[in-house]
Each structure stands twice: as C-alpha cells, then as structure tokens.
Motif scaffolding. Structure first.
Motif, PDB file in Angstrom:
ATOM      1  N   PHE A  74     123.075 -74.758  -8.640  1.00  0.00           N
ATOM      2  CA  PHE A  74     121.907 -74.376  -7.520  1.00  0.00           C
ATOM      3  C   PHE A  74     121.814 -75.305  -6.515  1.00  0.00           C
ATOM      4  CE2 PHE A  74     117.916 -73.814  -5.909  1.00  0.00           C
ATOM      5  CZ  PHE A  74     117.787 -72.639  -5.450  1.00  0.00           C
ATOM      6  N   TRP A  75     121.401 -76.624  -7.100  1.00  0.00           N
ATOM      7  CA  TRP A  75     121.153 -77.737  -6.186  1.00  0.00           C
ATOM      8  C   TRP A  75     122.189 -78.525  -5.474  1.00  0.00           C
ATOM      9  CZ3 TRP A  75     116.521 -77.814  -4.307  1.00  0.00           C
ATOM     10  CH2 TRP A  75     115.517 -77.073  -5.291  1.00  0.00           C
ATOM     11  N   ALA A  76     123.604 -78.458  -6.004  1.00  0.00           N
ATOM     12  CA  ALA A  76     124.496 -79.426  -5.638  1.00  0.00           C
ATOM     13  C   ALA A  76     124.784 -79.079  -3.956  1.00  0.00           C
ATOM     14  CB  ALA A  76     125.874 -79.149  -6.160  1.00  0.00           C
ATOM     15  N   MET A  77     124.795 -78.095  -3.610  1.00  0.00           N
ATOM     16  CA  MET A  77     125.080 -77.708  -2.053  1.00  0.00           C
ATOM     17  C   MET A  77     123.758 -78.320  -1.309  1.00  0.00           C
ATOM     18  SD  MET A  77     127.371 -77.298   0.048  1.00  0.00           S
ATOM     19  CE  MET A  77     128.593 -76.206  -0.224  1.00  0.00           C
ATOM     20  N   PRO A  78     122.782 -77.964  -1.516  1.00  0.00           N
ATOM     21  CA  PRO A  78     121.428 -78.398  -0.930  1.00  0.00           C
ATOM     22  C   PRO A  78     121.297 -80.094  -1.116  1.00  0.00           C
ATOM     23  CG  PRO A  78     120.667 -76.790  -2.383  1.00  0.00           C
ATOM     24  CD  PRO A  78     122.203 -77.019  -2.663  1.00  0.00           C
ATOM     25  N   ALA A  79     121.822 -80.544  -2.247  1.00  0.00           N
ATOM     26  CA  ALA A  79     122.019 -82.109  -2.041  1.00  0.00           C
ATOM     27  C   ALA A  79     122.904 -82.350  -0.923  1.00  0.00           C
ATOM     28  CB  ALA A  79     122.498 -82.661  -3.498  1.00  0.00           C
ATOM     29  N   ILE A  80     124.225 -81.807  -0.919  1.00  0.00           N
ATOM     30  CA  ILE A  80     124.985 -82.274  -0.007  1.00  0.00           C
ATOM     31  C   ILE A  80     124.714 -82.218   1.416  1.00  0.00           C
ATOM     32  CG2 ILE A  80     127.438 -81.800   1.093  1.00  0.00           C
ATOM     33  CD1 ILE A  80     128.455 -81.637  -1.846  1.00  0.00           C
ATOM     34  N   ILE A  81     123.784 -81.159   1.834  1.00  0.00           N
ATOM     35  CA  ILE A  81     123.375 -80.556   3.101  1.00  0.00           C
ATOM     36  C   ILE A  81     122.326 -81.682   3.271  1.00  0.00           C
ATOM     37  CG2 ILE A  81     121.864 -79.030   4.160  1.00  0.00           C
ATOM     38  CD1 ILE A  81     123.152 -76.800   2.831  1.00  0.00           C
ATOM     39  N   LEU A  82     121.467 -81.956   2.405  1.00  0.00           N
ATOM     40  CA  LEU A  82     120.316 -83.195   2.631  1.00  0.00           C
ATOM     41  C   LEU A  82     121.149 -84.604   2.855  1.00  0.00           C
ATOM     42  CD1 LEU A  82     117.646 -83.096   0.012  1.00  0.00           C
ATOM     43  CD2 LEU A  82     117.808 -82.531   2.772  1.00  0.00           C
ATOM     44  N   MET A  83     122.235 -84.775   2.368  1.00  0.00           N
ATOM     45  CA  MET A  83     122.687 -85.967   2.478  1.00  0.00           C
ATOM     46  C   MET A  83     123.408 -86.065   3.859  1.00  0.00           C
ATOM     47  SD  MET A  83     126.286 -87.358   1.968  1.00  0.00           S
ATOM     48  CE  MET A  83     126.716 -88.713   2.909  1.00  0.00           C
ATOM     49  N   ALA A  84     124.013 -84.763   4.373  1.00  0.00           N
ATOM     50  CA  ALA A  84     124.816 -84.800   5.605  1.00  0.00           C
ATOM     51  C   ALA A  84     123.949 -84.781   6.855  1.00  0.00           C
ATOM     52  CB  ALA A  84     125.444 -83.581   5.495  1.00  0.00           C
ATOM     53  N   ALA A  85     122.628 -84.228   6.572  1.00  0.00           N
ATOM     54  CA  ALA A  85     121.600 -84.381   7.674  1.00  0.00           C
ATOM     55  C   ALA A  85     121.165 -85.732   7.845  1.00  0.00           C
ATOM     56  CB  ALA A  85     120.514 -83.462   7.419  1.00  0.00           C
ATOM     57  N   TRP A  86     120.969 -86.490   6.531  1.00  0.00           N
ATOM     58  CA  TRP A  86     120.519 -87.924   6.940  1.00  0.00           C
ATOM     59  C   TRP A  86     121.740 -88.612   7.448  1.00  0.00           C
ATOM     60  CZ3 TRP A  86     123.181 -92.107   4.853  1.00  0.00           C
ATOM     61  CH2 TRP A  86     122.547 -93.407   4.928  1.00  0.00           C
ATOM     62  N   LYS A  87     122.972 -88.409   7.055  1.00  0.00           N
ATOM     63  CA  LYS A  87     123.859 -89.268   7.862  1.00  0.00           C
ATOM     64  C   LYS A  87     124.189 -88.751   9.359  1.00  0.00           C
ATOM     65  CE  LYS A  87     128.355 -91.062   7.544  1.00  0.00           C
ATOM     66  NZ  LYS A  87     128.567 -91.562   9.170  1.00  0.00           N
ATOM     67  N   ASN A  88     124.051 -87.543   9.772  1.00  0.00           N
ATOM     68  CA  ASN A  88     124.628 -87.190  11.107  1.00  0.00           C
ATOM     69  C   ASN A  88     123.536 -87.023  12.182  1.00  0.00           C
ATOM     70  OD1 ASN A  88     127.148 -86.675   9.902  1.00  0.00           O
ATOM     71  ND2 ASN A  88     126.593 -84.762   9.131  1.00  0.00           N
ATOM     72  N   PHE A  89     122.184 -86.876  11.670  1.00  0.00           N
ATOM     73  CA  PHE A  89     120.971 -86.352  12.822  1.00  0.00           C
ATOM     74  C   PHE A  89     121.139 -87.305  14.076  1.00  0.00           C
ATOM     75  CE2 PHE A  89     117.391 -88.826  12.816  1.00  0.00           C
ATOM     76  CZ  PHE A  89     117.374 -89.512  11.694  1.00  0.00           C
ATOM     77  N   GLY A  90     121.323 -88.591  13.897  1.00  0.00           N
ATOM     78  CA  GLY A  90     121.310 -89.743  14.860  1.00  0.00           C
ATOM     79  C   GLY A  90     122.035 -89.292  16.046  1.00  0.00           C
ATOM     80  N   TYR A  91     123.174 -88.732  15.580  1.00  0.00           N
ATOM     81  CA  TYR A  91     124.406 -88.548  16.900  1.00  0.00           C
ATOM     82  C   TYR A  91     123.780 -87.490  17.654  1.00  0.00           C
ATOM     83  CZ  TYR A  91     128.811 -88.082  18.876  1.00  0.00           C
ATOM     84  OH  TYR A  91     129.782 -87.793  19.702  1.00  0.00           O
TER      85      TYR A  91
END
Lengths: 272, 288
Positions: B153-170
């Motif tokens: 249940f949590w694995a995809m939300p975890a990847i989504i959070l990490m991706a948001a952290w990595k990408n939002f600056g762009y």
C-alpha cells in the motif's frame, strides 16, 4: 497584517529548506559514520567520530576510481561532441537558408514526444551487430547529437543580426570560419548552459549505460552504485559514501555555474 | 553556396539522429510484430513475423495491466503533487516580503541536479521502517512506524514522495520565470478594483500562468510516464508488483528475458499513451 503574512511565508520557506536539505545532509553525515552507526534507534544525525574508512574502502577494494573515470570520460566526450554538432545544426536552422529547413525543424520538435525507451531495443541490436556493446562507443554514439540541444542553440542564434554575418561574408570569410570565429563566441552563454545540461545529463544517466555496459570494469558510477547495492545493502555508511561521491561533481558544478543553468531552463521553457 | 553550407552544417547531427533515433523508432515498430527472443538473438533465421500476437498477449497479461495501473497511479498522483509543490515554492520565493531568495532557490533546486540512482539509494535508508529518519520524524507527531517500501500500500506513495522531493525544483524555476513575466500593472489595476490577495491570485496570477501550466504539465507527464530508476533501485518493482512500472516491465522483458518482440510492443503502447495524453492536454488548453 503584512507582518503575520511575512511570518507564515518565512515559516513555510524554512520548513521547505529543512525538508529539502536534511536528506542530503544526512547522506553526507552517514558517510562519515563508523560501520553500523547509521542503523541505530533513535537514528543518529552526526557520527560519534568521523571516519574516512568507507571512502578508503570504496577506492581500494571496490574499484570506485575506475567507475569515476568511466563516468568522467563518457560525460566529457558526450558533452564535447554533442556541443559541436548541436551548435552547427542549431546555428544553421536559425541563420542559414536551405530547402526544407523549417519543415525539418518542425519534424524534429515533434519527435521530442517520442520516449527514448522506444529506441533502446533496436539500438541495442544495432550496436551489438557493430560490436559496440560494452564499449565506450555504445554509450557515446546515441548521445552525440540531440534535438533539445539543437533547439536551445537555434533559439539563441536567432538573435544574431544577419548584417553581422553578411559583413563577414563580404570580407570573404568562409561559412565554417563564420561559424567558428563569429557565431560560436556570440553563442558562448548558451554553449555554457548546454554544456552544463549535457554533462549533468550524461553523468546522471542510468538506463542506457545499464543496458549497454555489461562488464563491471566499464560501469559508470550510477550503474556501479545500483550494482553495489545488491551486495552491500546492509552497509548503509558505505553506500552513502558511494552516493556522496556520485553526486559531488555535478552538485559542485551546479553551485559554481548555477546562473547559466537556471537561465537555460527558462530559455528551454519559452515557446518560439 | 549558402544552400550547400546549410546542409553541410545540419548534416552530421541530422545523420546521427536519423540513424540512431529515427531508424530505431521504426525498427522498434517492426520488431513489435516479431517473436524476436533469445534464440533469434543467436541466429536471426529463427525470427518470425507474428502479426499483432505480441499486443494480444500483452493485453492478456495481468503483469502488464499491473504495470500500467501503477504507472498511471504515479503519473496521476505524483505529477499534480510535484507541480503543486513547485507552484507553492515559486509563489513563496516570489513574494515581495521575502529576502534571501537566491538561498532558498538554490537549496530547493539542489535535489534536481543530484544523481537519481544515488538519491534513490539514500531514500531507501530514510524509508527504513526501524532506523529511518522519516519514521523517526513521524513518531515525533505520534504516527506509528510505516514500512514504506515493504508494504504494497505504501510503496508507491513512498516513490511519489521521493520523486516530488527530487523534481519540484525544476518546475519551480519555470513557474518563477512565469510569475516574473506578469506585469505589475495588472496587480495594481486589480488592487484599484478592490481585489484582495486571494482575488489577485485567482484572477490575475492563475490565468496569466496558464501557458506555463501547460508546458510544465506536459514535460512532467512525459517524464513521469518513464518511471524506471526509482523502482529499479528502491523496490525492484515490489512488494508484490506494487511499484512495477511500464518501463521497468519493458526492461525486464527486453533485457533480462530477451523477449525483444514483446518488449517493443510494451514500448509502443507507452509511446501511444504519452502521445495521446500530450494531445489531450494541448486540446483541453485550447478549449479553455
């Protein structure tokens, strides 16, 4: 009212600062911790005594120097070659007249929507046929020219006045000489930006090197790191040291040249 | 003379793009109608055309639907999340009340330039259910430990959070450019008409940012559909396929099992989806 708003804004901004920076700071801190220290409860933020053991182990036992060399060599080669070819093409699309120019350029832009993964399977078979799988060429060749780079240079070169180029022609300069000694110096800001983009893109690239480099000694840093994780997943501190070394060069490069980088993103987002 | 020069200058780049990009795209299309596998890799004579069999098999394969569903989940939740965080950060930094803009901008942008594989490795540890920093921080506000990468249940939300952290600056940088291009006179006119902060945002800022939204939306969506390294490094597509993405599925089919015909079909389905969603976004924008 303004004071309250200002306070809320600063609070949010500092929260953002903490959330963004903490993971990176922890990565650096954990890389200096003794073995096992990063796997304790409650989690440690700082090493009890900083050690370079993991960095030493990476270079002495785990061949990290070789991977760093591969990464640096490939990223540099891709940057130099693609900068040369993209700038020639971008300049021509902006300033030279030839049949089909605008149609070709539009077709190139439309092709930007094609995900690169579509090309990977045939590309692998082609390179295998040419005997280039597991060679530097296998990574270099698909990176030698790219559409986004051509686009970026063209947008910039559009602003070069035609009168300047014509004056050089009247003085008898050859077309290549005009490109080399007049256009390239004028395009210097965008060339720096594109060089930065390309170098970082190549340095950080993962999927293609993972596919085309099959032998351990050919790995780039990201491929090596993913591979290392398989055996050393429990060595948190060692993996963090490897991660720090992988991101260090690109992060330093960005901090030194961030103006060029940020301006490049803004240019890339402007529609023609 | 100048005609010849034009061709001379574009030829090297165009030739490379034609041979190593355009030609492979067409070849991939043909490949997707063959049964190219590990035997054909050894001897091309084993290769047969199989029509649309690969596509039929794909649509009957539950792993494919799982991968497609996961990828849409990532795009539909992760995409808007990262765009909203970007917009929020840009609005805060752009505020007239704020100093140290460069500092905030630089730090917010740092994750973008870092190597995805390296930060994915790092996030694996941050997400550790027992020793991870995230669960420790959450325990501070009374949240029970979550098995981020081990719980389907949590694995995809975890990847989504990490991706948001990595990408939002762009996207934040692109929004900042959009915000700065809005003329002050518009805000002044709105204030004269009695508009408060919210009204100014709703009736000046948002409409003026529409083209930026379109651009950001399309590039984010295209990038997010290509999810690969995060699940490859953090979860290998698990637990129980909860983070298997289309590209990871293609990679496994093509380069682990050497079913290149199947893999080409997967790649093409991905291409068609990206194309369709891009056209849809352009269309929606035009209607508005």
């Amino acid at each position: 009212m303004d004071r309250v708003v200002r306070l809320v804004i600063y609070a949010l901004l500092f929260l953002g600062l903490v959330v963004t920076a903490t993971p990176l700071l922890w990565m650096v801190s954990a890389s200096f911790m003794g073995s096992g220290e990063a796997s304790t409860y409650p989690p440690r933020l700082l090493p009890s005594a900083a050690t370079l053991d993991h960095y030493v182990a990476l270079f002495s036992r785990l061949n990290l120097g070789r991977y760093a060399f591969n990464s640096a060599l490939l990223a540099t080669a891709i940057t130099l070659v693609s900068l040369f070819l993209n700038s020639m093409a971008g300049y021509a699309f902006a300033k030279l007249r030839f049949t089909g120019r605008d149609r070709i350029f539009k077709a190139l832009l439309a092709a930007l929507v094609i995900p690169v993964q579509v090309t990977m399977l045939p590309l692998f078979l082609m390179l295998k046929q040419m005997g280039l799988v597991n060679t530097y060429w296998g990574v270099l060749i698909p990176g030698m020219a790219n559409i986004f780079g051509i686009f970026l240079i063209r947008q910039y070169a559009l602003s070069i006045p035609d009168s300047l180029l014509d004056a050089a022609r009247i003085d008898g300069a050859s077309e290549f000489r005009i490109y080399w000694s007049l256009v390239l110096p004028l395009c210097k800001p965008i060339l720096v930006t594109l060089a930065l983009f390309t170098f970082m893109g190549a340095w950080n690239d993962f999927m293609w090197p993972l596919i085309v480099l099959t032998d351990d000694s050919m790995y780039t840093l990201p491929v090596a790191l993913a591979n290392l994780l398989g055996e050393h997943v429990l060595d948190t501190e060692l993996m963090m040291a490897g991660s720090v070394l992988t991101i260090l060069p690109v992060t330093m490069l960005f901090i030194v040249l961030q103006r060029s980088y940020v301006e490049g993103i803004m240019m890339g987002s402007l529609k023609d | 003379m100048r005609w010849a020069a034009g061709y001379f200058f574009v030829a090297p780049a165009l030739l490379l793009i034609a041979v190593f990009f355009v030609f492979p795209v067409f070849s991939a299309f043909l490949l997707s109608f063959t049964d190219f596998d590990i035997y054909s890799l050894g001897n091309i004579e084993y290769l047969r055309f199989v029509g649309i069999d690969n596509y039929i098999n794909l649509f009957g394969n539950s792993r494919f639907w799982t991968a497609l569903g996961n990828t849409f989940y990532f795009v539909a939740v992760g995409g808007p999340l990262s765009v909203l965080v970007s917009l929020g950060a840009a609005l805060l930094i752009n505020s007239k009340l704020v100093r140290l803009k460069t500092l905030f901008r630089t730090v917010y942008f740092l994750p973008v330039v870092t190597t995805l594989v390296a930060v994915a490795v790092m996030w694996r540890y941050l997400y550790h259910p027992r020793y991870g920093l995230l669960n420790f921080a959450l325990s501070g506000i009374g949240i029970e430990p979550i098995d981020w990468l081990g719980d389907p249940f949590w694995a995809m939300p975890a990847i989504i959070l990490m991706a948001a952290w990595k990408n939002f600056g762009y996207n934040m940088i692109i929004f900042l450019a959009g915000l700065q291009s809005i003329p002050d006179s518009l805000y002044e006119a709105a204030r004269v008409d009695g508009a408060n902060r919210w009204h100014q945002f709703r009736y000046v800022t948002l409409p003026m940012l529409a083209p930026t939204f379109l651009f950001v939306g399309i590039i984010t969506m295209i990038g997010y559909f290509q999810l690969f390294a995060e699940p490859y490094v953090m979860t290998q597509g698990g637990p129980s396929n909860a983070t298997l993405s289309v590209v990871l599925f293609m990679y496994e089919e093509g380069f682990r099992w050497w079913n290149l015909g199947n893999a080409a079909a997967i790649a093409f389905v991905l291409f068609v989806i990206i194309l369709a969603v891009t056209l849809l976004q352009l269309r929606l924008q035009r209607e508005r």
